[in-house]
Design an enzyme around this catalytic site. Structure first.
Site, PDB file in Angstrom:
ATOM      1  N   GLY A 171       9.091  -0.784  12.229  1.00  0.00           N
ATOM      2  CA  GLY A 171       9.377   0.262  11.252  1.00  0.00           C
ATOM      3  C   GLY A 171      10.402   1.257  11.789  1.00  0.00           C
ATOM      4  O   GLY A 171      10.624   1.358  12.994  1.00  0.00           O
ATOM      5  N   ALA A 189       2.913   1.683   7.650  1.00  0.00           N
ATOM      6  CA  ALA A 189       2.455   2.035   6.295  1.00  0.00           C
ATOM      7  C   ALA A 189       2.981   1.022   5.294  1.00  0.00           C
ATOM      8  O   ALA A 189       3.881   0.247   5.597  1.00  0.00           O
ATOM      9  CB  ALA A 189       2.950   3.434   5.907  1.00  0.00           C
ATOM     10  N   THR A 196       5.219   1.049   2.510  1.00  0.00           N
ATOM     11  CA  THR A 196       6.223   2.019   2.045  1.00  0.00           C
ATOM     12  C   THR A 196       7.077   1.512   0.890  1.00  0.00           C
ATOM     13  O   THR A 196       8.000   2.202   0.465  1.00  0.00           O
ATOM     14  CB  THR A 196       7.158   2.418   3.207  1.00  0.00           C
ATOM     15  OG1 THR A 196       7.754   1.227   3.734  1.00  0.00           O
ATOM     16  CG2 THR A 196       6.412   3.155   4.306  1.00  0.00           C
ATOM     17  N   THR A 233       3.975  11.752   3.322  1.00  0.00           N
ATOM     18  CA  THR A 233       5.182  11.719   2.496  1.00  0.00           C
ATOM     19  C   THR A 233       5.259  12.855   1.476  1.00  0.00           C
ATOM     20  O   THR A 233       4.228  13.381   1.037  1.00  0.00           O
ATOM     21  CB  THR A 233       5.232  10.370   1.738  1.00  0.00           C
ATOM     22  OG1 THR A 233       6.327  10.374   0.805  1.00  0.00           O
ATOM     23  CG2 THR A 233       3.947  10.117   0.959  1.00  0.00           C
ATOM     24  N   TYR A 266       1.982   4.624  -4.585  1.00  0.00           N
ATOM     25  CA  TYR A 266       2.355   4.904  -3.196  1.00  0.00           C
ATOM     26  C   TYR A 266       1.901   6.308  -2.787  1.00  0.00           C
ATOM     27  O   TYR A 266       1.196   6.485  -1.793  1.00  0.00           O
ATOM     28  CB  TYR A 266       3.862   4.750  -3.000  1.00  0.00           C
ATOM     29  CG  TYR A 266       4.354   5.269  -1.665  1.00  0.00           C
ATOM     30  CD1 TYR A 266       3.998   4.630  -0.473  1.00  0.00           C
ATOM     31  CD2 TYR A 266       5.164   6.406  -1.592  1.00  0.00           C
ATOM     32  CE1 TYR A 266       4.433   5.126   0.758  1.00  0.00           C
ATOM     33  CE2 TYR A 266       5.599   6.893  -0.372  1.00  0.00           C
ATOM     34  CZ  TYR A 266       5.233   6.254   0.798  1.00  0.00           C
ATOM     35  OH  TYR A 266       5.657   6.748   2.010  1.00  0.00           O
TER      36      TYR A 266
END
Length: 293
Positions: free
Chosen positions: A14, A63, A65, A104, A128
């Protein structure tokens, strides 16, 4: 001199994980677990790994994403973004070690006109954001020493992100239409990793602030169109081919998941509590592009 740390990082490839691997060098033993060893969709595997490795610090940098994809696979998104963080928090508490977890701007609906603070009530618009918020709640419910770091518009020179997509499209196409009514701060993964190291060093040296939820994004603000313009300027400065840009509203670029129109995060609490400041997004972009070159 602090004792060397044994740090466990979830996620190997990531954007944030790759930058953490660079920026945490010298802190001690950094153990990076790829999906093969630590699949966040398999909560029991997380327990087994943490218990086997017994780290001094856990950083959950993995995660789900894919914002639009999450709309069609909510169960997977919630397992990875909510159940897995809860398991990390439970195991960190059992070991008596801190957990650092990234969240986020998508936990907010973007209807506020000013930057969001940690005191604002989240109201996610899609799966999300809802799954990431559930992860925050799960960690907080477990308790223990933890930092939940909300960031926004993450990009780097790796993986799939707006910077790399725009660099490619600007050189391939004559004309690009880019959304101009979503406002936020593009945040380089290198900035997130550097700030994470600073937070770890504060904790190690006994100068930790309060544990809990903080905002960590670049300073300043722009739109996706403004971000695209900044990327185009860098290409033009290198005399590379570059498309013309047209600003459009979100309504002309429909996506499965609705994006918040205001993604601005107020990061002053992180500075007050932990004495960790963030660079302006333009300065961070220049540094990222210098590394890329």
């Amino acid at each position: 001199m602090s004792a060397p740390l044994r740090v466990l990082i979830s996620g190997q490839h990531g954007q944030v994980s790759l930058e953490l691997q660079k920026h945490l060098k010298g802190l001690g033993e950094v153990i990076v677990c790829a999906r093969e060893q630590l699949d966040l969709a398999q909560p029991e595997q997380i327990r087994q790994q943490v218990r086997a490795l017994r780290p001094d610090l856990i950083i959950n940098a993995a995660a789900h994403t894919a914002v639009d994809q999450a709309e069609s696979e909510p169960q997977l998104a919630f397992t990875i973004n909510a159940t897995a963080p809860q398991v990390f928090a439970e195991e960190a508490l059992a070991l008596g070690v801190p957990l650092i977890h990234y969240s986020t701007d998508y936990v907010f609906d973007g209807r506020k006109t000013a930057p969001y603070t940690e005191a604002d009530t989240p109201n996610p618009l899609g799966v999300y954001g809802a799954s990431k918020l559930a992860g925050e709640h799960a960690i907080a419910a477990v308790g223990g020493a933890h930092l939940i770091l909300r960031t926004s518009w993450v990009y780097s020179t790796h993986g799939r992100n707006f910077l790399l997509t725009m660099q490619r499209l600007l050189q391939e196409k004559p004309h690009l239409r880019v959304v101009a009514d979503q406002i936020g701060a593009p945040t380089w993964a290198g900035t997130i990793a550097r700030s994470t190291r600073a937070l770890i060093e504060r904790w190690q040296s006994g100068h930790a602030g309060a544990w809990g939820t903080y905002h960590l994004s670049a300073q300043g603000e722009t739109s996706w169109f403004g971000f695209a313009q900044a990327i185009a300027e860098q290409l033009q400065a290198r005399h590379l081919p570059c498309a013309s840009l047209e600003a459009i509203p979100s309504s002309e670029y429909p996506t499965p998941a609705t994006r918040p129109l205001n993604s601005r995060l107020d990061c002053s609490r992180l500075l007050q509590q932990w004495n960790v400041s963030q660079p302006d997004w333009r300065d961070a972009l220049r540094e990222c592009l210098a590394e890329q070159a």
